[in-house]
Design a protein around this motif. Structure first.
Motif, short mmCIF file in Angstrom:
data_model
loop_
_atom_site.label_atom_id
_atom_site.label_comp_id
_atom_site.label_asym_id
_atom_site.label_seq_id
_atom_site.Cartn_x
_atom_site.Cartn_y
_atom_site.Cartn_z
N GLN A 82 -3.30 15.76 -1.29
CA GLN A 82 -1.85 15.54 -1.53
C GLN A 82 -1.61 14.51 -0.50
OE1 GLN A 82 0.38 17.46 -3.36
NE2 GLN A 82 1.75 15.88 -2.65
N MET A 83 -0.84 13.47 -1.26
CA MET A 83 -0.39 12.30 -0.56
C MET A 83 1.00 12.22 -0.53
SD MET A 83 -3.48 9.85 -1.83
CE MET A 83 -2.77 9.61 -3.38
N ASN A 84 1.77 12.16 0.91
CA ASN A 84 3.10 12.14 0.68
C ASN A 84 3.50 10.73 1.63
OD1 ASN A 84 3.45 14.54 -0.37
ND2 ASN A 84 3.28 15.54 1.57
N SER A 85 4.56 10.38 1.45
CA SER A 85 5.15 9.29 2.03
C SER A 85 4.17 7.99 1.89
CB SER A 85 5.47 9.53 3.49
OG SER A 85 6.32 10.52 3.85
N LEU A 86 4.08 7.56 0.67
CA LEU A 86 3.12 6.42 0.40
C LEU A 86 3.59 5.34 0.81
CD1 LEU A 86 1.63 8.21 -3.01
CD2 LEU A 86 0.25 7.48 -1.14
N LYS A 87 2.63 4.62 1.08
CA LYS A 87 3.10 3.05 1.58
C LYS A 87 2.16 2.18 0.59
CE LYS A 87 3.22 4.71 6.46
NZ LYS A 87 2.77 4.33 7.78
N PRO A 88 2.59 0.91 0.60
CA PRO A 88 2.14 -0.06 -0.19
C PRO A 88 0.62 -0.24 0.27
CG PRO A 88 4.10 -0.91 0.24
CD PRO A 88 4.29 0.31 0.97
N GLU A 89 0.41 -0.09 1.55
CA GLU A 89 -0.94 -0.32 1.88
C GLU A 89 -1.77 0.73 1.66
OE1 GLU A 89 2.02 -0.53 3.83
OE2 GLU A 89 1.68 0.18 5.85
N ASP A 90 -1.51 1.87 1.20
CA ASP A 90 -2.18 2.81 0.55
C ASP A 90 -2.64 2.51 -0.88
OD1 ASP A 90 0.03 5.37 1.76
OD2 ASP A 90 -2.05 4.71 2.71
N THR A 91 -2.31 1.40 -1.48
CA THR A 91 -2.82 1.14 -2.64
C THR A 91 -4.35 0.68 -2.59
OG1 THR A 91 -0.71 0.13 -3.40
CG2 THR A 91 -2.94 -0.81 -4.38
N ALA A 92 -5.37 1.63 -3.46
CA ALA A 92 -6.81 1.29 -3.46
C ALA A 92 -7.18 2.17 -4.80
CB ALA A 92 -6.99 1.74 -2.04
N VAL A 93 -8.47 1.99 -4.88
CA VAL A 93 -9.14 3.23 -5.57
C VAL A 93 -9.62 4.04 -4.69
CG1 VAL A 93 -11.12 3.66 -7.16
CG2 VAL A 93 -9.80 1.21 -7.47
N TYR A 94 -9.39 5.41 -4.95
CA TYR A 94 -9.83 6.49 -4.35
C TYR A 94 -11.14 7.09 -4.94
CZ TYR A 94 -5.57 6.17 -1.61
OH TYR A 94 -4.80 5.58 -0.79
#
Length: 126
Positions: A82-94
């Protein structure tokens, strides 16, 4: 054959939420950790989070601590992020990963990972 199938990635605005799922099958380790790595464009893969087989040990990278929560449903052999409060720096392939090593050692380096999912892209717009 080990299979790790991710789902749940997508495009979200900054501050939004996403939940990633990883359906795991085909492994028979006595003990293991399942977790998540991510790879942003032009960067190395980063261990994000992991959870032990029993579910009583979890780990989060400092960059996501307090915002991401990992959980497991052993009856469904599925792990969630669960990913909350996402930021642009979380942009990635997971990538969902499996390791016979224990959490958190399992995601300190890619060296302990024996199986990788195909990856699911997460894009956070500003």
């Amino acid at each position: 054959e080990v299979k790790l199938v991710e789902s749940g990635g997508g495009l979200v605005q900054a501050g939004g939420s996403l939940r990633l799922s990883c359906a795991a099958s085909g492994f028979f380790f006595d003990d293991y950790a399942i977790g998540w790595f991510r790879q942003a464009p032009g960067k190395e893969r980063e261990g994000v989070s992991c959870i032990s087989k029993s579910g009583d040990i979890t780990y989060y990278a400092d960059s996501v601590k307090g915002r991401f929560t990992i959980s497991s449903d052993n009856a469904k052999n599925t792990v969630y992020l669960q990913m909350n409060s996402l930021k642009p720096e979380d942009t990635a392939v997971y990538y969902c990963v499996l390791s016979p090593a224990q959490c958190p050692i399992a995601v300190v380096t890619t060296n302990f990972i024996t199986s990788w999912g195909q990856g699911t892209p997460v894009t956070v717009s500003s």
